[in-house]
Design a protein around this motif. Structure first.
Motif, PDB file in Angstrom:
ATOM      1  N   ARG A 132     -11.276 -21.267  -4.467  1.00  0.00           N
ATOM      2  CA  ARG A 132     -11.217 -20.471  -5.707  1.00  0.00           C
ATOM      3  C   ARG A 132     -11.733 -19.052  -5.475  1.00  0.00           C
ATOM      4  O   ARG A 132     -11.160 -18.080  -5.955  1.00  0.00           O
ATOM      5  CB  ARG A 132     -12.017 -21.148  -6.824  1.00  0.00           C
ATOM      6  CG  ARG A 132     -11.315 -22.313  -7.476  1.00  0.00           C
ATOM      7  CD  ARG A 132     -12.048 -22.802  -8.716  1.00  0.00           C
ATOM      8  NE  ARG A 132     -13.345 -23.391  -8.428  1.00  0.00           N
ATOM      9  CZ  ARG A 132     -13.539 -24.663  -8.076  1.00  0.00           C
ATOM     10  NH1 ARG A 132     -12.515 -25.478  -7.980  1.00  0.00           N
ATOM     11  NH2 ARG A 132     -14.744 -25.111  -7.842  1.00  0.00           N
ATOM     12  N   ARG A 133     -12.829 -18.941  -4.721  1.00  0.00           N
ATOM     13  CA  ARG A 133     -13.391 -17.609  -4.450  1.00  0.00           C
ATOM     14  C   ARG A 133     -12.441 -16.764  -3.599  1.00  0.00           C
ATOM     15  O   ARG A 133     -12.293 -15.569  -3.837  1.00  0.00           O
ATOM     16  CB  ARG A 133     -14.765 -17.723  -3.784  1.00  0.00           C
ATOM     17  CG  ARG A 133     -15.855 -18.151  -4.773  1.00  0.00           C
ATOM     18  CD  ARG A 133     -17.247 -18.146  -4.167  1.00  0.00           C
ATOM     19  NE  ARG A 133     -17.422 -19.339  -3.343  1.00  0.00           N
ATOM     20  CZ  ARG A 133     -17.823 -19.335  -2.068  1.00  0.00           C
ATOM     21  NH1 ARG A 133     -18.120 -18.209  -1.469  1.00  0.00           N
ATOM     22  NH2 ARG A 133     -17.941 -20.459  -1.392  1.00  0.00           N
ATOM     23  N   TRP A 188      -4.327 -32.331  -0.124  1.00  0.00           N
ATOM     24  CA  TRP A 188      -5.388 -31.327  -0.261  1.00  0.00           C
ATOM     25  C   TRP A 188      -4.899 -30.134  -1.061  1.00  0.00           C
ATOM     26  O   TRP A 188      -5.643 -29.564  -1.852  1.00  0.00           O
ATOM     27  CB  TRP A 188      -5.871 -30.866   1.110  1.00  0.00           C
ATOM     28  CG  TRP A 188      -6.783 -31.826   1.813  1.00  0.00           C
ATOM     29  CD1 TRP A 188      -7.253 -33.027   1.336  1.00  0.00           C
ATOM     30  CD2 TRP A 188      -7.336 -31.667   3.110  1.00  0.00           C
ATOM     31  NE1 TRP A 188      -8.064 -33.611   2.279  1.00  0.00           N
ATOM     32  CE2 TRP A 188      -8.134 -32.801   3.374  1.00  0.00           C
ATOM     33  CE3 TRP A 188      -7.233 -30.688   4.087  1.00  0.00           C
ATOM     34  CZ2 TRP A 188      -8.829 -32.959   4.566  1.00  0.00           C
ATOM     35  CZ3 TRP A 188      -7.917 -30.843   5.274  1.00  0.00           C
ATOM     36  CH2 TRP A 188      -8.713 -31.977   5.500  1.00  0.00           C
ATOM     37  N   ARG A 189      -3.638 -29.747  -0.853  1.00  0.00           N
ATOM     38  CA  ARG A 189      -3.091 -28.616  -1.607  1.00  0.00           C
ATOM     39  C   ARG A 189      -3.088 -28.925  -3.102  1.00  0.00           C
ATOM     40  O   ARG A 189      -3.471 -28.088  -3.917  1.00  0.00           O
ATOM     41  CB  ARG A 189      -1.678 -28.305  -1.113  1.00  0.00           C
ATOM     42  CG  ARG A 189      -1.085 -27.109  -1.791  1.00  0.00           C
ATOM     43  CD  ARG A 189       0.240 -26.749  -1.190  1.00  0.00           C
ATOM     44  NE  ARG A 189       1.037 -26.069  -2.198  1.00  0.00           N
ATOM     45  CZ  ARG A 189       2.271 -25.715  -2.036  1.00  0.00           C
ATOM     46  NH1 ARG A 189       2.889 -25.959  -0.903  1.00  0.00           N
ATOM     47  NH2 ARG A 189       2.917 -25.107  -2.996  1.00  0.00           N
ATOM     48  N   PRO A 240      -6.114 -23.103   0.985  1.00  0.00           N
ATOM     49  CA  PRO A 240      -5.822 -21.831   0.331  1.00  0.00           C
ATOM     50  C   PRO A 240      -4.474 -21.860  -0.387  1.00  0.00           C
ATOM     51  O   PRO A 240      -3.550 -22.569   0.027  1.00  0.00           O
ATOM     52  CB  PRO A 240      -5.780 -20.832   1.501  1.00  0.00           C
ATOM     53  CG  PRO A 240      -6.572 -21.480   2.578  1.00  0.00           C
ATOM     54  CD  PRO A 240      -6.364 -22.944   2.413  1.00  0.00           C
ATOM     55  N   LEU A 241      -4.375 -21.072  -1.429  1.00  0.00           N
ATOM     56  CA  LEU A 241      -3.115 -20.957  -2.145  1.00  0.00           C
ATOM     57  C   LEU A 241      -2.084 -20.289  -1.247  1.00  0.00           C
ATOM     58  O   LEU A 241      -2.418 -19.377  -0.486  1.00  0.00           O
ATOM     59  CB  LEU A 241      -3.312 -20.118  -3.405  1.00  0.00           C
ATOM     60  CG  LEU A 241      -4.319 -20.665  -4.420  1.00  0.00           C
ATOM     61  CD1 LEU A 241      -4.550 -19.645  -5.524  1.00  0.00           C
ATOM     62  CD2 LEU A 241      -3.811 -21.971  -4.991  1.00  0.00           C
ATOM     63  N   ASP A 277      -6.706 -16.452   8.094  1.00  0.00           N
ATOM     64  CA  ASP A 277      -8.155 -16.289   7.951  1.00  0.00           C
ATOM     65  C   ASP A 277      -8.721 -17.246   6.903  1.00  0.00           C
ATOM     66  O   ASP A 277      -9.819 -17.788   7.065  1.00  0.00           O
ATOM     67  CB  ASP A 277      -8.529 -14.842   7.643  1.00  0.00           C
ATOM     68  CG  ASP A 277      -7.890 -14.278   6.386  1.00  0.00           C
ATOM     69  OD1 ASP A 277      -6.826 -14.791   5.952  1.00  0.00           O
ATOM     70  OD2 ASP A 277      -8.439 -13.312   5.824  1.00  0.00           O
ATOM     71  N   GLU A 278      -7.955 -17.493   5.845  1.00  0.00           N
ATOM     72  CA  GLU A 278      -8.410 -18.424   4.807  1.00  0.00           C
ATOM     73  C   GLU A 278      -8.358 -19.868   5.307  1.00  0.00           C
ATOM     74  O   GLU A 278      -9.246 -20.664   4.998  1.00  0.00           O
ATOM     75  CB  GLU A 278      -7.579 -18.251   3.545  1.00  0.00           C
ATOM     76  CG  GLU A 278      -7.797 -16.887   2.887  1.00  0.00           C
ATOM     77  CD  GLU A 278      -6.982 -16.693   1.626  1.00  0.00           C
ATOM     78  OE1 GLU A 278      -6.310 -17.646   1.166  1.00  0.00           O
ATOM     79  OE2 GLU A 278      -7.009 -15.573   1.079  1.00  0.00           O
ATOM     80  N   LEU A 279      -7.332 -20.197   6.088  1.00  0.00           N
ATOM     81  CA  LEU A 279      -7.255 -21.541   6.674  1.00  0.00           C
ATOM     82  C   LEU A 279      -8.443 -21.789   7.600  1.00  0.00           C
ATOM     83  O   LEU A 279      -9.043 -22.869   7.587  1.00  0.00           O
ATOM     84  CB  LEU A 279      -5.945 -21.720   7.439  1.00  0.00           C
ATOM     85  CG  LEU A 279      -4.693 -21.812   6.586  1.00  0.00           C
ATOM     86  CD1 LEU A 279      -3.451 -21.621   7.452  1.00  0.00           C
ATOM     87  CD2 LEU A 279      -4.637 -23.138   5.840  1.00  0.00           C
ATOM     88  N   LEU A 280      -8.773 -20.783   8.400  1.00  0.00           N
ATOM     89  CA  LEU A 280      -9.917 -20.922   9.312  1.00  0.00           C
ATOM     90  C   LEU A 280     -11.220 -21.090   8.543  1.00  0.00           C
ATOM     91  O   LEU A 280     -12.095 -21.859   8.969  1.00  0.00           O
ATOM     92  CB  LEU A 280     -10.001 -19.722  10.251  1.00  0.00           C
ATOM     93  CG  LEU A 280      -8.952 -19.700  11.360  1.00  0.00           C
ATOM     94  CD1 LEU A 280      -8.989 -18.360  12.091  1.00  0.00           C
ATOM     95  CD2 LEU A 280      -9.182 -20.834  12.339  1.00  0.00           C
TER      96      LEU A 280
END
Length: 90
Positions: free
Chosen positions: A70-71, A25-26, A32-33, A47-50
């Motif tokens: 991306r956002r 997935w990465r 997330p990056l 927070d991005e993982l969630l």
């Protein structure tokens, strides 16, 4: 969950995926990056993982999740620019 920077094993737990799936997935930009924690260490904002986990639960397609990632990356860039401008103003 409070905000944390998670190493890959903890990040995989949030997404409930195997080591191989996480890095697949990465590669496809569906997680997330990572952020640089130190010279030899990276982590992932909780927070991005969630946000990605919630999108998966909601049934979003890989394309929609890639757009979300991306956002989030763009938002990070804007925050970094604001921080740099603020630091320069002092």
């Amino acid at each position: 969950m409070s905000f944390e920077i998670l190493k890959a094993p903890a990040a995989r737990k949030v997404l409930a995926v195997s080591h191989g799936r996480f890095f697949e997935w990465r590669k496809k930009q569906l997680v997330p990056l990572p952020v640089q924690i130190s010279a030899r260490s990276i982590g992932y904002p909780s927070d991005e993982l969630l946000a990605v986990a919630r999108a998966r639960v909601a049934g979003w397609s890989d394309e929609q999740i890639a757009d979300l990632v991306r956002r989030m990356a763009a938002k990070r860039g804007a925050l970094a620019q604001m921080a740099a401008e603020h630091a320069g103003a002092e």
